[in-house]
Enzyme design. Sequence first.
Site, PDB file in Angstrom:
ATOM      1  N   TYR A  32      84.012  77.903   6.789  1.00  0.00           N
ATOM      2  CA  TYR A  32      82.553  77.932   6.950  1.00  0.00           C
ATOM      3  C   TYR A  32      82.150  78.511   8.300  1.00  0.00           C
ATOM      4  O   TYR A  32      83.006  78.737   9.170  1.00  0.00           O
ATOM      5  CB  TYR A  32      81.981  76.522   6.778  1.00  0.00           C
ATOM      6  CG  TYR A  32      82.160  75.625   7.991  1.00  0.00           C
ATOM      7  CD1 TYR A  32      83.406  75.134   8.344  1.00  0.00           C
ATOM      8  CD2 TYR A  32      81.078  75.299   8.807  1.00  0.00           C
ATOM      9  CE1 TYR A  32      83.571  74.327   9.458  1.00  0.00           C
ATOM     10  CE2 TYR A  32      81.233  74.483   9.923  1.00  0.00           C
ATOM     11  CZ  TYR A  32      82.477  73.996  10.246  1.00  0.00           C
ATOM     12  OH  TYR A  32      82.642  73.215  11.349  1.00  0.00           O
ATOM     13  N   ARG A  51      84.414  86.179  11.960  1.00  0.00           N
ATOM     14  CA  ARG A  51      85.322  85.025  12.052  1.00  0.00           C
ATOM     15  C   ARG A  51      85.474  84.334  10.690  1.00  0.00           C
ATOM     16  O   ARG A  51      86.551  83.828  10.370  1.00  0.00           O
ATOM     17  CB  ARG A  51      84.814  84.022  13.104  1.00  0.00           C
ATOM     18  CG  ARG A  51      85.818  82.877  13.348  1.00  0.00           C
ATOM     19  CD  ARG A  51      85.427  81.991  14.505  1.00  0.00           C
ATOM     20  NE  ARG A  51      84.181  81.268  14.256  1.00  0.00           N
ATOM     21  CZ  ARG A  51      83.559  80.505  15.144  1.00  0.00           C
ATOM     22  NH1 ARG A  51      84.076  80.352  16.362  1.00  0.00           N
ATOM     23  NH2 ARG A  51      82.429  79.892  14.855  1.00  0.00           N
ATOM     24  N   ARG A  99      92.433  70.342 -10.999  1.00  0.00           N
ATOM     25  CA  ARG A  99      93.019  69.932  -9.723  1.00  0.00           C
ATOM     26  C   ARG A  99      94.546  70.038  -9.706  1.00  0.00           C
ATOM     27  O   ARG A  99      95.238  69.211 -10.285  1.00  0.00           O
ATOM     28  CB  ARG A  99      92.601  68.491  -9.409  1.00  0.00           C
ATOM     29  CG  ARG A  99      93.064  68.021  -8.044  1.00  0.00           C
ATOM     30  CD  ARG A  99      92.628  66.589  -7.777  1.00  0.00           C
ATOM     31  NE  ARG A  99      93.060  66.162  -6.464  1.00  0.00           N
ATOM     32  CZ  ARG A  99      94.286  65.719  -6.191  1.00  0.00           C
ATOM     33  NH1 ARG A  99      95.181  65.639  -7.142  1.00  0.00           N
ATOM     34  NH2 ARG A  99      94.602  65.351  -4.962  1.00  0.00           N
ATOM     35  N   HIS A 101      97.445  71.210  -6.422  1.00  0.00           N
ATOM     36  CA  HIS A 101      97.445  71.529  -4.997  1.00  0.00           C
ATOM     37  C   HIS A 101      97.624  73.022  -4.743  1.00  0.00           C
ATOM     38  O   HIS A 101      96.937  73.605  -3.900  1.00  0.00           O
ATOM     39  CB  HIS A 101      98.544  70.749  -4.263  1.00  0.00           C
ATOM     40  CG  HIS A 101      98.200  69.310  -4.037  1.00  0.00           C
ATOM     41  ND1 HIS A 101      98.035  68.411  -5.068  1.00  0.00           N
ATOM     42  CD2 HIS A 101      97.985  68.617  -2.897  1.00  0.00           C
ATOM     43  CE1 HIS A 101      97.730  67.218  -4.577  1.00  0.00           C
ATOM     44  NE2 HIS A 101      97.695  67.317  -3.254  1.00  0.00           N
ATOM     45  N   LYS A 146      88.330  77.929  11.056  1.00  0.00           N
ATOM     46  CA  LYS A 146      87.123  77.109  10.894  1.00  0.00           C
ATOM     47  C   LYS A 146      87.102  76.586   9.453  1.00  0.00           C
ATOM     48  O   LYS A 146      86.394  77.088   8.582  1.00  0.00           O
ATOM     49  CB  LYS A 146      85.857  77.910  11.250  1.00  0.00           C
ATOM     50  CG  LYS A 146      84.677  77.022  11.613  1.00  0.00           C
ATOM     51  CD  LYS A 146      83.618  77.775  12.371  1.00  0.00           C
ATOM     52  CE  LYS A 146      82.301  77.027  12.510  1.00  0.00           C
ATOM     53  NZ  LYS A 146      82.362  75.757  13.220  1.00  0.00           N
ATOM     54  N   GLU A 178      89.665  70.635  23.109  1.00  0.00           N
ATOM     55  CA  GLU A 178      88.264  71.047  22.928  1.00  0.00           C
ATOM     56  C   GLU A 178      87.446  69.827  22.564  1.00  0.00           C
ATOM     57  O   GLU A 178      87.924  68.697  22.694  1.00  0.00           O
ATOM     58  CB  GLU A 178      88.172  72.136  21.853  1.00  0.00           C
ATOM     59  CG  GLU A 178      88.665  71.693  20.484  1.00  0.00           C
ATOM     60  CD  GLU A 178      88.527  72.754  19.390  1.00  0.00           C
ATOM     61  OE1 GLU A 178      87.758  73.713  19.543  1.00  0.00           O
ATOM     62  OE2 GLU A 178      89.198  72.591  18.356  1.00  0.00           O
ATOM     63  N   LEU A 202      89.386  76.049  18.261  1.00  0.00           N
ATOM     64  CA  LEU A 202      88.589  77.109  17.654  1.00  0.00           C
ATOM     65  C   LEU A 202      88.065  77.974  18.800  1.00  0.00           C
ATOM     66  O   LEU A 202      87.476  77.453  19.756  1.00  0.00           O
ATOM     67  CB  LEU A 202      87.406  76.520  16.875  1.00  0.00           C
ATOM     68  CG  LEU A 202      86.578  77.592  16.165  1.00  0.00           C
ATOM     69  CD1 LEU A 202      87.312  78.105  14.926  1.00  0.00           C
ATOM     70  CD2 LEU A 202      85.214  77.056  15.768  1.00  0.00           C
TER      71      LEU A 202
HETATM   72  O1  PSZ Z   1      75.327  72.086  14.745  1.00  0.00           O
HETATM   73  C1  PSZ Z   1      76.410  71.729  15.212  1.00  0.00           C
HETATM   74  O2  PSZ Z   1      76.643  70.555  15.538  1.00  0.00           O
HETATM   75  C2  PSZ Z   1      77.483  72.746  15.429  1.00  0.00           C
HETATM   76  S1  PSZ Z   1      77.225  74.357  15.141  1.00  0.00           S
HETATM   77  C3  PSZ Z   1      78.797  74.779  15.573  1.00  0.00           C
HETATM   78  C4  PSZ Z   1      79.480  73.692  15.931  1.00  0.00           C
HETATM   79  C5  PSZ Z   1      78.737  72.518  15.851  1.00  0.00           C
HETATM   80  N1  PSZ Z   1      80.784  73.676  16.352  1.00  0.00           N
HETATM   81  C6  PSZ Z   1      81.635  74.782  16.355  1.00  0.00           C
HETATM   82  C7  PSZ Z   1      82.910  74.462  17.072  1.00  0.00           C
HETATM   83  C8  PSZ Z   1      83.845  73.567  16.492  1.00  0.00           C
HETATM   84  O3  PSZ Z   1      83.588  72.985  15.311  1.00  0.00           O
HETATM   85  C9  PSZ Z   1      85.052  73.286  17.174  1.00  0.00           C
HETATM   86  C10 PSZ Z   1      86.047  72.340  16.618  1.00  0.00           C
HETATM   87  N2  PSZ Z   1      85.312  73.883  18.354  1.00  0.00           N
HETATM   88  C11 PSZ Z   1      84.430  74.735  18.912  1.00  0.00           C
HETATM   89  C12 PSZ Z   1      83.202  75.029  18.316  1.00  0.00           C
HETATM   90  C13 PSZ Z   1      82.256  75.988  18.972  1.00  0.00           C
HETATM   91  O4  PSZ Z   1      82.220  77.194  18.252  1.00  0.00           O
HETATM   92  P1  PSZ Z   1      80.945  78.148  18.239  1.00  0.00           P
HETATM   93  O5  PSZ Z   1      80.611  78.415  19.668  1.00  0.00           O
HETATM   94  O6  PSZ Z   1      81.409  79.343  17.522  1.00  0.00           O
HETATM   95  O7  PSZ Z   1      79.857  77.389  17.545  1.00  0.00           O
END
Ligand code: PSZ
Length: 284
Positions: A32, A51, A99, A101, A146, A178, A202
């Site tokens: 996503y 990405r 379903r 895997h 992601k 992170e 990420l």
């Molecule tokens: O609305 C929200 O709470 C959001 S919008 C994007 C995120 C949260 N997080 C992105 C993210 C992440 O899920 C992890 C594990 N690490 C880093 C980030 C930051 O990524 P960008 O800058 O691309 O959103």
Amino acid sequence: MTVYFMDGQFMDQSGVAVSVDDRGYYFGDGVYEVIKVYGGELYTAEEHISRLFQSATKIKMTIPYTEAQLLEVSRQLIEKNAIGEGHIYMQVTRGVAPRVHHFPEPTVSSVVTAYAVNSPRPVAKIENGVPVKSVEDVRWLRCDIKSLNLLGNVLAKQEAHEAGCVEALLHRSGVVTEGSSSNMFGVKDGMLYTHPATNLILNGITRQVLLGLCKELGIPVEEKAFTLDEAFEMDEFFLTSTTSEVMPVTSIDGRLIGDGQPGEWTVKLQQAFTLQTPSLVKGQ
Ligand code: PSZ
């Protein structure tokens, strides 16, 4: 009423029919993106959609659209939902199949859903900073993807939330990686530190924008992991994400960073971030 996009069509929520056999539902088998909208305009959307395709490739999944088509879908969602300040949510699952895997045989088409909502910038948190709580990072070893599989992130965020904190500061055996939904940065003795873009984090689009701003401003950066003990001793600390932008971290586990106020470089980087986001400049 929110207009959604699903499998090539725009519809309201009553028209969206998600199958119980969707692999996103069974396995979190999908990827996503969240893309920010400022003043009705997409922000760094090419980078996010690129990405999305990279994440899909990493999980061996095909997206039945081009990047240009998904950009156009995003633009249409902004228009149809009359978005000023807000974001697009877009996800792709491996599709609908009984379903098992392993991947479906024969292959099924992946399922793309998206919507756009108005959402205000978290202005007070950006101005005042937020407290974070350290949480052991027990996620898998492909955090560069992601993925829709967010249980590790959800449990970490909940632990922070229950402690009255806005974000979890994740660490693997004491080494900071992170946030649960953000990237983490510390400033110490005139150097900005952040975890390198490896499989353990990420590589945030906002992180990449921030590193570009550091280059322009002549702020020295080391993409080098630091420990939780070092984090407590940083002069400044902040996090970045699409919706949080550049957000000061004023305490970790209740221990103040510096004097507990947003740091000097943090504020400078926030100003630079605002300046390169045209509609934010207009809005001031
Ligand atoms: O609305 C929200 O709470 C959001 S919008 C994007 C995120 C949260 N997080 C992105 C993210 C992440 O899920 C992890 C594990 N690490 C880093 C980030 C930051 O990524 P960008 O800058 O691309 O959103």
